[in-house]
Design a protein around this motif. Sequence first.
Motif, PDB file in Angstrom:
ATOM      1  N   ASN A 182       0.852  -1.186   0.000  1.00  0.00           N
ATOM      2  CA  ASN A 182       0.000   0.000   0.000  1.00  0.00           C
ATOM      3  C   ASN A 182       0.885   1.232   0.000  1.00  0.00           C
ATOM      4  O   ASN A 182       1.896   1.272   0.706  1.00  0.00           O
ATOM      5  N   MET A 183       0.535   2.217  -0.793  1.00  0.00           N
ATOM      6  CA  MET A 183       1.313   3.447  -0.879  1.00  0.00           C
ATOM      7  C   MET A 183       0.416   4.644  -0.606  1.00  0.00           C
ATOM      8  O   MET A 183      -0.710   4.717  -1.111  1.00  0.00           O
ATOM      9  N   ALA A 184       0.914   5.578   0.195  1.00  0.00           N
ATOM     10  CA  ALA A 184       0.166   6.800   0.479  1.00  0.00           C
ATOM     11  C   ALA A 184       0.983   7.992  -0.013  1.00  0.00           C
ATOM     12  O   ALA A 184       2.131   8.163   0.385  1.00  0.00           O
ATOM     13  N   ILE A 185       0.391   8.792  -0.877  1.00  0.00           N
ATOM     14  CA  ILE A 185       1.034  10.001  -1.387  1.00  0.00           C
ATOM     15  C   ILE A 185       0.309  11.204  -0.803  1.00  0.00           C
ATOM     16  O   ILE A 185      -0.897  11.366  -0.998  1.00  0.00           O
ATOM     17  N   SER A 186       1.031  12.037  -0.088  1.00  0.00           N
ATOM     18  CA  SER A 186       0.461  13.268   0.458  1.00  0.00           C
ATOM     19  C   SER A 186       1.039  14.450  -0.298  1.00  0.00           C
ATOM     20  O   SER A 186       2.242  14.522  -0.535  1.00  0.00           O
ATOM     21  N   SER A 187       0.163  15.380  -0.669  1.00  0.00           N
ATOM     22  CA  SER A 187       0.600  16.515  -1.464  1.00  0.00           C
ATOM     23  C   SER A 187      -0.220  17.754  -1.094  1.00  0.00           C
ATOM     24  O   SER A 187      -1.348  17.639  -0.604  1.00  0.00           O
ATOM     25  N   LYS A 188       0.360  18.917  -1.334  1.00  0.00           N
ATOM     26  CA  LYS A 188      -0.381  20.157  -1.102  1.00  0.00           C
ATOM     27  C   LYS A 188      -1.634  20.162  -1.971  1.00  0.00           C
ATOM     28  O   LYS A 188      -1.643  19.654  -3.097  1.00  0.00           O
ATOM     29  N   ILE A 189      -2.702  20.755  -1.468  1.00  0.00           N
ATOM     30  CA  ILE A 189      -3.996  20.684  -2.131  1.00  0.00           C
ATOM     31  C   ILE A 189      -3.950  21.241  -3.551  1.00  0.00           C
ATOM     32  O   ILE A 189      -4.641  20.748  -4.451  1.00  0.00           O
ATOM     33  N   GLU A 190      -3.087  22.240  -3.798  1.00  0.00           N
ATOM     34  CA  GLU A 190      -3.027  22.827  -5.137  1.00  0.00           C
ATOM     35  C   GLU A 190      -2.422  21.877  -6.176  1.00  0.00           C
ATOM     36  O   GLU A 190      -2.521  22.102  -7.379  1.00  0.00           O
ATOM     37  N   ASN A 191      -1.790  20.778  -5.712  1.00  0.00           N
ATOM     38  CA  ASN A 191      -1.188  19.811  -6.628  1.00  0.00           C
ATOM     39  C   ASN A 191      -2.059  18.566  -6.817  1.00  0.00           C
ATOM     40  O   ASN A 191      -1.602  17.589  -7.411  1.00  0.00           O
ATOM     41  N   GLU A 192      -3.281  18.605  -6.346  1.00  0.00           N
ATOM     42  CA  GLU A 192      -4.147  17.424  -6.389  1.00  0.00           C
ATOM     43  C   GLU A 192      -4.333  16.903  -7.806  1.00  0.00           C
ATOM     44  O   GLU A 192      -4.169  15.705  -8.074  1.00  0.00           O
ATOM     45  N   GLN A 193      -4.653  17.777  -8.748  1.00  0.00           N
ATOM     46  CA  GLN A 193      -4.892  17.339 -10.118  1.00  0.00           C
ATOM     47  C   GLN A 193      -3.626  16.823 -10.769  1.00  0.00           C
ATOM     48  O   GLN A 193      -3.640  15.851 -11.539  1.00  0.00           O
ATOM     49  N   LEU A 194      -2.504  17.439 -10.445  1.00  0.00           N
ATOM     50  CA  LEU A 194      -1.214  17.004 -10.988  1.00  0.00           C
ATOM     51  C   LEU A 194      -0.907  15.571 -10.575  1.00  0.00           C
ATOM     52  O   LEU A 194      -0.533  14.728 -11.404  1.00  0.00           O
ATOM     53  N   ILE A 195      -1.056  15.264  -9.291  1.00  0.00           N
ATOM     54  CA  ILE A 195      -0.788  13.915  -8.803  1.00  0.00           C
ATOM     55  C   ILE A 195      -1.798  12.935  -9.367  1.00  0.00           C
ATOM     56  O   ILE A 195      -1.460  11.803  -9.750  1.00  0.00           O
ATOM     57  N   ASN A 196      -3.044  13.357  -9.467  1.00  0.00           N
ATOM     58  CA  ASN A 196      -4.089  12.505 -10.039  1.00  0.00           C
ATOM     59  C   ASN A 196      -3.757  12.124 -11.474  1.00  0.00           C
ATOM     60  O   ASN A 196      -3.938  10.966 -11.886  1.00  0.00           O
ATOM     61  N   ASN A 197      -3.245  13.076 -12.248  1.00  0.00           N
ATOM     62  CA  ASN A 197      -2.866  12.803 -13.641  1.00  0.00           C
ATOM     63  C   ASN A 197      -1.709  11.814 -13.724  1.00  0.00           C
ATOM     64  O   ASN A 197      -1.683  10.934 -14.594  1.00  0.00           O
ATOM     65  N   ILE A 198      -0.732  11.959 -12.826  1.00  0.00           N
ATOM     66  CA  ILE A 198       0.414  11.043 -12.816  1.00  0.00           C
ATOM     67  C   ILE A 198      -0.051   9.616 -12.540  1.00  0.00           C
ATOM     68  O   ILE A 198       0.336   8.666 -13.232  1.00  0.00           O
ATOM     69  N   ILE A 199      -0.919   9.448 -11.551  1.00  0.00           N
ATOM     70  CA  ILE A 199      -1.420   8.118 -11.200  1.00  0.00           C
ATOM     71  C   ILE A 199      -2.242   7.535 -12.340  1.00  0.00           C
ATOM     72  O   ILE A 199      -2.093   6.359 -12.703  1.00  0.00           O
TER      73      ILE A 199
END
Length: 207
Positions: A182-199
């Motif tokens: 299991n992996m948990a990625i925590s990121s600043k709220i303004e980067n939510e879409q960026l991380i979502n796109n990477i995944i």
Amino acid sequence: MIFFSKNKLKVRNESTKKCTKFCIEYYNLKEYSNFKIQLLKEMLKLSNDMSLMIVDTTLSYNQTQIDKENSVAQLTNLLDSLDIKYRKMIIKPTENKSGLAAMIKLNNNKKNKDYIVGLVVSEKELENLESILKCYNVHYYIDPIGLNKDNLLEEVETYYYDEDELQLKFKHSIFDCTSIKNMAISSKIENEQLINNIINNIKKDFQ
């Protein structure tokens, strides 16, 4: 709550006013090591290709069946052979862990010492560290905000005393729990879409 590829890769995200956490369950993936390396490489591209990586032997997978001293020696020997600088610290028995480490209940063998080993890794070095990624649960802190390798290694001491404080210093942090895949990625709220796109982009290769 969003799930992708129900039979293989599961992803859900939770958001607060300041932070978004993506929880990724990859236990059904046959090529989970490739998935982890690919995802970590993409995350490293968000910084200047450097991540502070913390290997905590108190979180080691199946640790009751291994000799910690030999295990840590193998780990540091590998880093020496790869010419990767690291910092090793002994965790005192009275040390109180916070954050994600505190959520994992472990049956420690008190005859062995517990260590944390901090190192700074680049995208190119990740594949050479696959044996570490398979054996240990690891924290990653990404986007060092202009810190060089030596400055990043100094942050190992911050983790030793308060990993929550260290997490606040970085835009992105990852906790990879190999023991339950299991992996948990925590990121600043303004980067939510960026991380979502990477995944989303990576999951296409593992459907």
